[in-house]
Design a protein around this motif. Structure first.
Motif, PDB file in Angstrom:
ATOM      1  N   ALA A  14       0.820  -1.208   0.000  1.00  0.00           N
ATOM      2  CA  ALA A  14       0.000   0.000   0.000  1.00  0.00           C
ATOM      3  C   ALA A  14       0.856   1.261   0.000  1.00  0.00           C
ATOM      4  O   ALA A  14       0.568   2.220  -0.726  1.00  0.00           O
ATOM      5  CB  ALA A  14      -0.939  -0.014   1.203  1.00  0.00           C
ATOM      6  N   ALA A  15       1.916   1.262   0.788  1.00  0.00           N
ATOM      7  CA  ALA A  15       2.795   2.448   0.844  1.00  0.00           C
ATOM      8  C   ALA A  15       3.429   2.723  -0.516  1.00  0.00           C
ATOM      9  O   ALA A  15       3.573   3.881  -0.923  1.00  0.00           O
ATOM     10  CB  ALA A  15       3.869   2.261   1.907  1.00  0.00           C
ATOM     11  N   ALA A  16       3.810   1.673  -1.235  1.00  0.00           N
ATOM     12  CA  ALA A  16       4.424   1.833  -2.553  1.00  0.00           C
ATOM     13  C   ALA A  16       3.449   2.497  -3.517  1.00  0.00           C
ATOM     14  O   ALA A  16       3.820   3.391  -4.283  1.00  0.00           O
ATOM     15  CB  ALA A  16       4.869   0.477  -3.094  1.00  0.00           C
ATOM     16  N   LEU A  17       2.198   2.079  -3.475  1.00  0.00           N
ATOM     17  CA  LEU A  17       1.200   2.651  -4.370  1.00  0.00           C
ATOM     18  C   LEU A  17       0.881   4.095  -3.990  1.00  0.00           C
ATOM     19  O   LEU A  17       0.704   4.954  -4.864  1.00  0.00           O
ATOM     20  CB  LEU A  17      -0.060   1.799  -4.354  1.00  0.00           C
ATOM     21  CG  LEU A  17       0.159   0.349  -4.811  1.00  0.00           C
ATOM     22  CD1 LEU A  17      -1.126  -0.458  -4.678  1.00  0.00           C
ATOM     23  CD2 LEU A  17       0.693   0.291  -6.231  1.00  0.00           C
ATOM     24  N   ARG A  18       0.844   4.392  -2.703  1.00  0.00           N
ATOM     25  CA  ARG A  18       0.600   5.776  -2.261  1.00  0.00           C
ATOM     26  C   ARG A  18       1.745   6.695  -2.693  1.00  0.00           C
ATOM     27  O   ARG A  18       1.511   7.826  -3.119  1.00  0.00           O
ATOM     28  CB  ARG A  18       0.436   5.830  -0.752  1.00  0.00           C
ATOM     29  CG  ARG A  18      -0.930   5.422  -0.296  1.00  0.00           C
ATOM     30  CD  ARG A  18      -1.118   5.754   1.187  1.00  0.00           C
ATOM     31  NE  ARG A  18      -1.869   4.689   1.798  1.00  0.00           N
ATOM     32  CZ  ARG A  18      -1.367   3.725   2.565  1.00  0.00           C
ATOM     33  NH1 ARG A  18      -0.102   3.701   2.871  1.00  0.00           N
ATOM     34  NH2 ARG A  18      -2.142   2.789   3.051  1.00  0.00           N
ATOM     35  N   LEU A  19       2.968   6.213  -2.555  1.00  0.00           N
ATOM     36  CA  LEU A  19       4.119   7.036  -2.937  1.00  0.00           C
ATOM     37  C   LEU A  19       4.151   7.274  -4.444  1.00  0.00           C
ATOM     38  O   LEU A  19       4.517   8.351  -4.898  1.00  0.00           O
ATOM     39  CB  LEU A  19       5.416   6.396  -2.449  1.00  0.00           C
ATOM     40  CG  LEU A  19       5.605   6.488  -0.933  1.00  0.00           C
ATOM     41  CD1 LEU A  19       6.731   5.580  -0.482  1.00  0.00           C
ATOM     42  CD2 LEU A  19       5.862   7.928  -0.521  1.00  0.00           C
ATOM     43  N   ARG A  20       3.756   6.264  -5.229  1.00  0.00           N
ATOM     44  CA  ARG A  20       3.682   6.467  -6.679  1.00  0.00           C
ATOM     45  C   ARG A  20       2.629   7.526  -6.990  1.00  0.00           C
ATOM     46  O   ARG A  20       2.840   8.400  -7.826  1.00  0.00           O
ATOM     47  CB  ARG A  20       3.364   5.164  -7.404  1.00  0.00           C
ATOM     48  CG  ARG A  20       3.275   5.385  -8.920  1.00  0.00           C
ATOM     49  CD  ARG A  20       3.039   4.139  -9.697  1.00  0.00           C
ATOM     50  NE  ARG A  20       1.793   3.509  -9.293  1.00  0.00           N
ATOM     51  CZ  ARG A  20       1.378   2.337  -9.758  1.00  0.00           C
ATOM     52  NH1 ARG A  20       2.131   1.660 -10.601  1.00  0.00           N
ATOM     53  NH2 ARG A  20       0.240   1.821  -9.363  1.00  0.00           N
ATOM     54  N   GLY A  21       1.500   7.456  -6.287  1.00  0.00           N
ATOM     55  CA  GLY A  21       0.453   8.459  -6.477  1.00  0.00           C
ATOM     56  C   GLY A  21       0.933   9.854  -6.108  1.00  0.00           C
ATOM     57  O   GLY A  21       0.618  10.839  -6.800  1.00  0.00           O
TER      58      GLY A  21
END
Length: 59
Positions: A14-21
């Motif tokens: 989840a953190a990886a996807l938030r950071l990409r966003g």
């Protein structure tokens, strides 16, 4: 702007996807964004399009 993180897409967290966003939103707002991250386990043999590997001491 430099975003340095161990977690970043395509790692399925989840953190990886938030950071990409976050990186995309900053870029859409006009910021020049560079992401520095490590290679996720199992991804050493392939690199997603648009990503490049930098080694210490390399230009």
């Amino acid at each position: 702007m430099v975003l340095a993180t161990r977690l970043y897409a395509p790692e399925p967290a989840a953190a990886a996807l938030r950071l990409r966003g976050l990186a995309r939103a900053l870029a859409d707002a006009g910021a020049q964004v560079r992401v520095l991250t490590s290679t996720p386990p199992g991804m050493a043999a392939r690199r997603p399009r648009g990503h490049r590997q930098l080694r210490p001491g390399a230009a």
